[in-house]
Scaffold this motif. Sequence first.
Motif: not given
Length: 296
Positions: A162-164, A180-182, A190-191
């Motif tokens: 998601s950061e790209f 979906p994240s961990v 926050w990133r």
Amino acid sequence: MKIATAAYPLDVFDHWDQYVSKLTGWVKEAAGQGADLLVFPEYAAMELATLAGMNAAGDLEQSMHAVSERLPDADALHAKLATQFDVHILAGSAPSFHAPRPENGRPVNRARLFTPQGGIGVQDKQIMTRFEAEVWDVVPGNTLQIFDTTLGKIGVLICYDSEFPLLGRALSQADIIVVPSVTEAASGYWRVRIGAMARALENQCITVMSSIVGGADWNDALGSTIGAGGVFCPPDRGFPETGVLAVGELNVAGWTYAEVDLAQIAEVRADGVVLNRRDWDAQIGRDAAVTNTSLQ
């Protein structure tokens, strides 16, 4: 539609039925609140490794194989629950050694989307974090996809993806992008959250972040996590000025809910105060090498 996104704690199981009971309870609760789309976090499936014993669960390589071996059963359970409760479910992602996979035999980080009609979509993570690449040796999987469902067009960007911006842009036709994240620290949370909100801004779409919460000290990779569920939108006409439809409290387990009307997405894409999605191509030609101008 109503979206439910999870702040999900990992548990230790002695028997398969305990996992069935847990997952059924989570799905039943969200469905009971009228949710149509349920989003579980990245690596939520790692708790399945405890079914192979704590020695296996505590060893990174063994734990990945243990989870991968349980995936067919877990997928069958998710498919059953999606039909039973008439919901779409993004299952917690998992290391998978199952085909399709790279020829070197290393696992991918795989999310699966289940529909009430029996459809199953598979999306693998594209870009690994340093820990995944350097320690786990998890590798990129299949290419990005957009799943055409009765709820709308859904894309998946797993955590770091998601950061790209270019990965997000590849999903510009999606109405909803689930993330979906961990994350182990507040900075990581926050990133990913900033990335999810940026993708909602650029694509003028809905993004949905889910998180692992709490401790799992039996696994080196997931020993301590920080996160929350969140649903984000373009800060434009008809949406909150903050770009936040709903956000959960940090590290509090449970569902975060948001009502979403995709007609609003279509409206801001066609006639928003700004038109980021349409104007993306205006960057081309202006993104060449910059001129270094000295003002000394």
